[in-house]
Design a protein around this motif. Structure first.
Motif, PDB file in Angstrom:
ATOM      1  N   ARG A   1       7.461   5.427  -2.139  1.00 20.60           N
ATOM      2  CA  ARG A   1       6.129   5.813  -2.586  1.00 20.60           C
ATOM      3  C   ARG A   1       6.042   5.811  -4.101  1.00 20.60           C
ATOM      4  O   ARG A   1       5.062   5.312  -4.674  1.00 20.60           O
ATOM      5  CB  ARG A   1       5.793   7.212  -2.046  1.00 20.60           C
ATOM      6  N   GLU A   2       7.045   6.345  -4.745  1.00 20.19           N
ATOM      7  CA  GLU A   2       7.026   6.413  -6.204  1.00 20.19           C
ATOM      8  C   GLU A   2       7.037   5.013  -6.815  1.00 20.19           C
ATOM      9  O   GLU A   2       6.365   4.764  -7.830  1.00 20.19           O
ATOM     10  CB  GLU A   2       8.224   7.231  -6.704  1.00 20.19           C
ATOM     11  N   HIS A   3       7.780   4.115  -6.200  1.00 21.32           N
ATOM     12  CA  HIS A   3       7.811   2.738  -6.696  1.00 21.32           C
ATOM     13  C   HIS A   3       6.410   2.127  -6.609  1.00 21.32           C
ATOM     14  O   HIS A   3       5.957   1.419  -7.534  1.00 21.32           O
ATOM     15  CB  HIS A   3       8.809   1.898  -5.881  1.00 21.32           C
TER      16      HIS A   3
ATOM     17  N   ALA B   1      13.889  11.475   1.075  1.00 22.52           N
ATOM     18  CA  ALA B   1      14.089  11.007  -0.302  1.00 22.52           C
ATOM     19  C   ALA B   1      13.818   9.510  -0.409  1.00 22.52           C
ATOM     20  O   ALA B   1      13.238   9.042  -1.396  1.00 22.52           O
ATOM     21  CB  ALA B   1      15.502  11.335  -0.765  1.00 22.52           C
ATOM     22  N   ASP B   2      14.238   8.746   0.610  1.00 20.79           N
ATOM     23  CA  ASP B   2      13.997   7.300   0.590  1.00 20.79           C
ATOM     24  C   ASP B   2      12.500   6.999   0.669  1.00 20.79           C
ATOM     25  O   ASP B   2      11.997   6.102  -0.024  1.00 20.79           O
ATOM     26  CB  ASP B   2      14.721   6.630   1.766  1.00 20.79           C
TER      27      ASP B   2
ATOM     28  N   ARG C   1       0.843  -1.186   0.000  1.00 20.73           N
ATOM     29  CA  ARG C   1       0.000   0.000   0.000  1.00 20.73           C
ATOM     30  C   ARG C   1       0.884   1.243   0.000  1.00 20.73           C
ATOM     31  O   ARG C   1       2.097   1.169   0.201  1.00 20.73           O
ATOM     32  CB  ARG C   1      -0.914   0.025   1.234  1.00 20.73           C
ATOM     33  N   TYR C   2       0.258   2.376  -0.217  1.00 23.16           N
ATOM     34  CA  TYR C   2       0.994   3.640  -0.220  1.00 23.16           C
ATOM     35  C   TYR C   2       1.567   3.890   1.173  1.00 23.16           C
ATOM     36  O   TYR C   2       0.892   3.681   2.186  1.00 23.16           O
ATOM     37  CB  TYR C   2       0.057   4.787  -0.616  1.00 23.16           C
TER      38      TYR C   2
ATOM     39  N   ILE D   1      -2.281   8.102  -4.754  1.00 21.31           N
ATOM     40  CA  ILE D   1      -1.608   8.634  -3.561  1.00 21.31           C
ATOM     41  C   ILE D   1      -2.567   8.636  -2.390  1.00 21.31           C
ATOM     42  O   ILE D   1      -3.691   9.141  -2.467  1.00 21.31           O
ATOM     43  CB  ILE D   1      -1.060  10.046  -3.842  1.00 21.31           C
ATOM     44  N   ASP D   2      -2.124   8.063  -1.280  1.00 22.90           N
ATOM     45  CA  ASP D   2      -3.038   7.833  -0.154  1.00 22.90           C
ATOM     46  C   ASP D   2      -2.321   8.040   1.168  1.00 22.90           C
ATOM     47  O   ASP D   2      -2.155   7.117   1.957  1.00 22.90           O
ATOM     48  CB  ASP D   2      -3.612   6.411  -0.250  1.00 22.90           C
ATOM     49  N   ASP D   3      -1.898   9.295   1.406  1.00 22.49           N
ATOM     50  CA  ASP D   3      -1.303   9.613   2.698  1.00 22.49           C
ATOM     51  C   ASP D   3      -2.419   9.773   3.728  1.00 22.49           C
ATOM     52  O   ASP D   3      -3.606   9.673   3.404  1.00 22.49           O
ATOM     53  CB  ASP D   3      -0.481  10.897   2.584  1.00 22.49           C
TER      54      ASP D   3
END
Length: 998
Positions: free
Chosen positions: A186-188, A180-181, A130-131, A219-221
């Motif tokens: 998330r981008e992956h 950044a990590d 999941r995100y 995107i699901d923050d």
């Protein structure tokens, strides 16, 4: 290793032998550490003090970290950390560290490797399935840090199994996570979902979703804010996101709460979902229906919602009737009269304005009028007029003096007030206690005028009462007036209340007050303030005294309003929000929704935002803590502060809701790039808004916003057969439609837009326009009503200044302002956004109608600051073209408007009647003259004429050519013979001729 591992013994030091019978102290096994000695004071104390030790054995699982050896004089110490507490076992072999350190570390590692690998596995699963939400990062980071401290740095020096070493490598990576990590993870995930659900996103709407729309769906923050520019397809994202959550298995239909603002919007959303997703299971809810649902579930019965919630007119009527009834009570009626006499308008200090024109603009924009309906020139004059009226003293405002003192160049003297029954004049002088005038007034000239008036009254033996600004500032003005009237034996008797009340009704003041109170009821209740909070509201108000006076009138209506609701067993919207919020905060209601989606978030008020936040947080005390909030809005289209909407909830979203991921939709499918360039540049002037760069799908080369400048009194011409600006715009639009190479399949739509409804064509005129332009579908809308809609073409009307101008400069009543969200620290912030909304309703072209003699400052900005607009599509007069150069010489901000006298043309100030400046046209051609082209001269704006006339270098007035026995000369227009106000400056015609030639 555990199968082959043989038991190892750690011996005592020589000192330990003195107290123990066995040579060995500890026994190391794959299960843990065993204490060999069963006697001795130490072991007994250890067993008694530490319950972790069971039958002389300590398992590796009981230890938080591997045991640590350290040296001492009496032998090595073995330190163990169990349950967060450190214990030491003394008297071990001096060589224990070198002989057994790596063994105990390895045995501890082997015992804990499954726990390590299980943690790593759970983290990997969580971040890949999941995100990666911020809450999950915050939740697992302490676990990672705790595990990291258990294994590092000692594990780097020990040979460990490959499986353990691999897990430690991942643990180290997790420990050093940075932003950044997290974004990389998330981008992956986003990329994997884009690939997996590509077909869904291609077909969920009639057109495939754009990449940014798809990303917004995925995107699901914990908190998500989608900033969607005008026409960028936010509804497609709302539908697509709901469908994606279900299709991806992240949610069931009943896990999703979709909030819309009104029944119409909710119904449209339902229809869109049913059509695109093929389901009735996902339903949009209004805040009304949500509140009722929460209350009904807690109380077991549906609450009765007041019919006024959906019928503002009925509520307004009830408030009006209640106010009428209250006014029948004499004490309350006196309060009403006092309010309208002294506190109805927001007073501004004339000394704080930069120019006289700025002050006149304020008086005009707020339509400052006495109870008799006269437009007055100052607040002091307002209070004088109202006092005279209420006390039954007949007066004339700015009546002409009873003796003729006019000249060829000067009009008849007019005192501020004249009492005809008593033959008394009243003059109010704007002078402070230090004999200063406002900075924009010539002090010497003002005092000379005062002296001239005094001599005039002395000469003709007329009575004149003098009042001053400094008296007004000290609240002594009316007392001084009463004292002076006593001297002149002016008797007065106050008007009957019925007469005053009839006047207030005639002016519409009572209706306006009732409308204000109707709006305030909801705002006051939503604020939830106690007595202390109310005092703070008064203290922070723009005008505390006026705010307090207005609230004193409102208070009994508030009480009656609540009594009415109680008697009928109803609740209103504010009660409903408060009740629902209370049930959420007390835990009596727990939100069943894991995904909360809010549309048009820029229009949200703080009470509604509070309810949304409580919905999100209500699951925090349960095992289900995975609720996410998804809000869609555009701060550039926030235009409802007057109803309680708070744009800062969007611009400062994370401050209210916590860590937030923001995404953007910046490709508009509605308006072309040339409309977008102008609209975006215009609205972006406000630095407090969120920076966005809106791109347009449709690209054109030429400007797509045309300005049509035309005055109200301009007739038809050869080039423009119609004298009506609206008809000119519709004619031009019809020609464009007829010439279009791509013929539309349906009639093009045209919106006629204005700030206020009354500025638009009425039903009869609209019907006639529809007949005259059958190829067009024409509709009238206010700027506010047009939000969310679109048309092929837009014609914008009503861009003027004044009380109903745009931007509206009318002051918000202080009591209303006190209960509204805090105003932005940028001039006309919301009005600027309103103009952006109007411009961005058009797909192809916008026509803006303008009379530059009274033009909106927004329109002037578009022209003066060189926005990419079309200014030459329509012809325009000299006045409309050169409006910047014909400003009023007296007040400096008014524009000279052409008029026609008995003998020749003249120009008067747009601030008339407050500014009484008039200026003759050119002596040769009648065109306007300007002072801005050459110092010391006025010059005709007609380039074919070019006539010049000098200005007086003593008083700055125009000069006129006069004849004398010795020939022609230029004389100042302020010449009044032997009067103290006279200027006798002259200039020889020969000198002017030489200057003109130069």
């Amino acid at each position: 290793m555990s199968a082959e591992y043989s038991v190892k013994h750690i011996p005592h030091s020589w000192f330990g032998h003195l107290y123990q019978r066995s040579a060995n102290a500890l026994e190391l096994t794959t299960e843990g550490i065993t204490f060999i000695s069963t006697q001795g004071q130490f072991l007994a104390r250890f067993r008694q003090t530490h319950q972790l030790l069971n039958a002389g054995h300590l398992s590796w699982q009981q230890l938080d970290h591997p045991p640590v050896f350290s040296a001492s004089l009496l032998g090595s110490l073995l330190s163990v950390n169990a349950a967060g507490t450190c214990y030491q076992i003394p008297f071990l072999s001096y060589f224990a560290k070198s002989q057994f350190k790596q063994q105990v570390e390895l045995l501890w590692a082997l015992s804990h490797e499954n726990q390590l690998c299980d943690l790593i596995s759970r983290i990997e699963k969580a971040i890949s399935s999941r995100y990666l939400r911020r809450s999950l990062v915050d939740k697992i980071r302490p676990r990672i840090e705790r595990e990291y401290r258990r294994w590092f740095p000692w594990s780097d020096r020990v040979e460990l199994p490959t499986k353990t070493r691999a897990a430690l490598t991942q643990l180290r990576d997790f420990y050093h996570w940075n932003n950044a990590d997290v974004e990389h993870i998330r981008e992956h995930y986003i990329q994997s979902q884009l690939l997996a659900f590509a077909d869904f996103f291609d077909h969920v709407e009639s057109n495939p979703l754009t990449d940014k729309q798809r990303r917004a769906c995925i995107i699901d923050d914990d908190n998500n804010l989608l900033l969607a520019g005008a026409g960028t397809g936010k509804t497609s994202v709302m539908v697509g996101r709901a469908g994606y959550l279900v299709a991806s298995g992240q949610a069931q239909a009943d896990d999703i709460l979709l909030l819309a603002y009104g029944k119409k919007a909710a119904k449209e959303m339902d229809q869109r979902i049913k059509h695109q997703l093929g389901t009735d299971d996902i339903k949009a809810s209004t805040f009304h229906s949500l509140g009722l649902k929460i209350i009904a579930e807690v109380e077991g019965v549906n609450p009765s919602l007041s019919p006024w919630v959906n019928d503002e007119q009925a509520k307004d009527k009830w408030v009006h009737n209640s106010l009428q009834t209250l006014i029948e009570d004499e004490p309350y009626r006196k309060q009403v009269f006092d309010y309208f006499s002294h506190f109805y308008y927001v007073e501004k200090n004339p000394f704080e304005f930069t120019t006289e024109g700025d002050y006149f603009e304020y008086l005009n924009d707020n339509d400052i009028r006495s109870l008799k309906g006269e437009r007055v020139k100052s607040f002091a004059e307002l209070y004088i007029a109202n006092w005279l009226f209420i006390n039954g003293i007949e007066y004339q405002y700015e009546a002409k003096y009873e003796y003729d003192v006019s000249t060829v160049d000067f009009r008849q003297y007019q005192a501020d007030f004249y009492l005809p029954q008593h033959h008394v004049y009243i003059e109010y002088y704007a002078i402070d206690g230090a004999n200063n005038t406002a900075p924009y007034i010539d002090n010497a000239a003002y005092f000379a005028s005062m002296e001239w008036q005094r001599q005039l009254h002395k000469k003709h033996q007329t009575n004149c009462i003098e009042l001053f600004y400094y008296q007004h500032k000290k609240n002594q003005l009316i007392n001084r007036l009463e004292q002076a009237l006593t001297v002149f034996k002016v008797n007065y008797s106050p008007l009957p209340d019925d007469a005053i009340l009839a006047t207030l009704h005639k002016l519409g003041r009572v209706t306006e007050l009732a409308k204000l109170f109707s709006q305030l009821i909801g705002l006051y209740k939503a604020a939830c303030v106690d007595e202390k909070g109310l005092e703070q509201v008064f203290a922070n108000a723009g005008d505390p005294q006026q705010t307090r006076k207005a609230f004193e009138l409102l208070q009994p209506i508030l009480q009656q309003y609540q009594q009415h609701l109680s008697a009928s067993g109803d609740i209103d919207f504010e009660d409903m929000i408060a009740k629902a919020l209370g049930y959420l905060q007390s835990g009596q209601y727990v939100s069943p929704w894991r995904y909360i989606m809010v549309d048009e978030f820029q229009d949200i008020s703080e009470p509604r935002a509070r309810l949304v936040r409580a919905l999100r947080d209500s699951r925090a005390n349960t095992s289900n803590t995975d609720t996410s909030l998804f809000c869609v809005g555009d701060d550039w289209q926030a235009i409802y502060r007057f109803s309680g909407a708070d744009v800062s909830l969007t611009t400062q979203f994370s401050r209210y809701f916590g860590n937030t991921t923001e995404t953007y939709l910046d490709l508009t499918f509605r308006f072309n790039n040339r409309i977008g360039e102008v609209a975006s540049a215009f609205v972006s002037k406000n630095p407090n808004q969120i920076n966005k760069n809106i791109h347009s799908l449709v690209q054109v080369v030429d400007p797509a916003i045309s300005i049509l400048r035309r005055g109200a009194n301009e007739g038809a011409t050869k080039d423009e057969p119609s004298s009506n600006a609206l008809e000119q715009a519709l004619n031009a639009l019809s020609v464009r439609v007829a010439k279009a190479t791509d013929k539309p399949t349906t009639k093009p739509t045209v919106y006629l837009l204005a700030r206020f409804w009354f500025q638009l064509p009425d039903k009869d005129l609209l019907r006639q326009l529809t007949v005259n332009y059958p190829m067009l579908v024409i509709e009238c809308l206010s700027f506010h009503a047009s939000k969310g809609k679109e048309a092929d073409y837009v014609v914008i009307m009503g861009l003027t200044q004044g009380i109903h101008g745009f931007p509206s400069k009318k002051m918000t009543p202080p009591i209303l302002d006190a209960f509204l969200p805090q105003a932005e620290d940028f001039e006309f912030a919301e009005e600027r956004r309103l103009f952006y909304v109007a411009l961005t309703r058009a797909k192809h072209r916008v026509y803006v109608l303008a009379d530059m003699t009274n033009a909106s400052p927004f329109l002037v900005e578009l022209i003066q600051q060189h926005y990419a607009i079309e200014q030459n599509e329509f012809s325009r007069s000299l006045v409309q073209t050169l409006f910047e150069q014909i400003k009023c010489a007296q007040c400096t901000t008014g524009t000279l408007i052409p008029g026609t006298g008995k003998f020749k043309s003249f120009f008067s100030c747009s601030h008339s009647p407050l500014c009484d400046h008039k200026q003759a046209g050119c002596d040769l051609c009648g065109s306007p003259m300007t002072r801005k082209r050459a110092k010391g001269f006025t010059i005709c704006l007609n380039d074919n004429c070019g006539h010049m006339a000098p200005l007086c270098n003593i008083c700055g007035a125009d000069m006129t050519l006069r004849e004398s026995a010795r020939g022609a000369f230029w004389g100042c227009k302020n010449y009044r013979g032997n009067s103290g106000l006279s200027c006798s400056h002259t200039i020889a015609t020969e000198k002017i001729t030489r200057l003109q030639a130069h």
